[in-house]
Write a protein that holds these residues in place. Structure first.
Motif, short mmCIF file in Angstrom:
data_model
loop_
_atom_site.label_atom_id
_atom_site.label_comp_id
_atom_site.label_asym_id
_atom_site.label_seq_id
_atom_site.Cartn_x
_atom_site.Cartn_y
_atom_site.Cartn_z
N MET A 61 12.89 47.36 42.30
CA MET A 61 12.97 48.75 42.50
C MET A 61 14.11 49.34 41.52
O MET A 61 14.89 49.48 41.60
CB MET A 61 13.94 49.00 43.69
N ASP A 62 14.04 50.54 40.82
CA ASP A 62 14.55 51.04 39.36
C ASP A 62 15.61 52.15 40.37
O ASP A 62 15.91 52.38 41.84
CB ASP A 62 13.84 52.26 39.39
N ASP A 73 15.76 39.11 56.82
CA ASP A 73 14.17 38.99 57.46
C ASP A 73 13.69 38.48 55.96
O ASP A 73 12.81 37.70 55.54
CB ASP A 73 13.51 40.18 57.99
N CYS A 74 14.13 38.93 55.36
CA CYS A 74 13.25 39.08 53.43
C CYS A 74 13.97 37.27 53.22
O CYS A 74 12.71 36.72 52.79
CB CYS A 74 13.90 39.65 52.46
N ALA A 110 13.46 38.27 45.54
CA ALA A 110 13.16 39.86 45.00
C ALA A 110 13.37 41.04 46.46
O ALA A 110 13.97 42.26 46.24
CB ALA A 110 11.87 39.71 44.00
N GLU A 111 13.01 41.11 46.94
CA GLU A 111 12.44 42.33 47.77
C GLU A 111 13.78 42.25 48.48
O GLU A 111 13.92 43.11 49.01
CB GLU A 111 11.31 42.04 49.48
N ALA A 112 14.91 41.09 48.96
CA ALA A 112 15.83 41.17 49.55
C ALA A 112 16.98 42.03 48.49
O ALA A 112 17.98 42.79 48.88
CB ALA A 112 16.72 40.38 50.17
N GLN A 113 16.77 41.78 47.23
CA GLN A 113 17.73 41.99 46.74
C GLN A 113 17.41 43.36 46.17
O GLN A 113 18.40 43.94 46.31
CB GLN A 113 17.39 42.00 45.13
N ASP A 114 16.63 44.15 46.86
CA ASP A 114 15.58 45.54 46.86
C ASP A 114 17.53 46.32 47.95
O ASP A 114 17.46 46.96 47.49
CB ASP A 114 14.44 45.77 46.30
N VAL A 163 19.47 49.04 47.56
CA VAL A 163 19.57 50.16 48.82
C VAL A 163 21.01 50.85 49.58
O VAL A 163 21.68 52.14 49.76
CB VAL A 163 17.69 50.18 50.02
N ARG A 164 21.30 49.70 50.73
CA ARG A 164 22.18 49.07 51.25
C ARG A 164 23.41 49.69 50.67
O ARG A 164 24.26 50.62 50.56
CB ARG A 164 22.94 47.85 51.36
N ARG A 165 24.05 49.32 49.19
CA ARG A 165 24.80 49.75 48.62
C ARG A 165 24.93 51.20 47.69
O ARG A 165 26.09 51.99 47.97
CB ARG A 165 25.04 49.15 47.05
#
Length: 60
Positions: free
Chosen positions: A1-2, A31-32, A39-43, A47-49
Motif C-alpha cells: 500500500m502506498d 490475524d495476518c 505483506a498485509e501485516a506490514q500494511d 496504518v498503525r504508524r
C-alpha cells in the motif's frame, strides 16, 4: 500500500473508531501474522504508524 492510501485509510479508520482504531489494527496485524500474510501485516503496521503520527505525542 502506498503512503497516500495508508494515510487516507488511517484517517478514515481513526475518524470512524477513534482511540479504538489502534486496538482493531493490532488484532488485524496479529490475524495476518497467524495466517502467514506478512505483506498485509506490514500494511496494517503502516496504518498503525500513521494513526500514531496523527494523534501526536503523549496521547495513548
Amino acid at each position: 500500500m502506498d503512503m497516500v492510501k495508508t494515510t487516507e485509510y488511517a484517517r478514515a479508520l481513526y475518524t470512524a473508531q477513534g482511540p479504538k482504531a489502534e486496538a482493531e489494527i493490532a488484532r488485524k496485524i496479529q490475524d495476518c501474522k497467524d495466517k502467514g500474510q506478512d505483506a498485509e501485516a506490514q500494511d496494517w503496521q503502516a496504518v498503525r504508524r500513521a494513526i500514531i503520527s496523527m494523534r501526536g505525542p503523549h496521547q495513548g
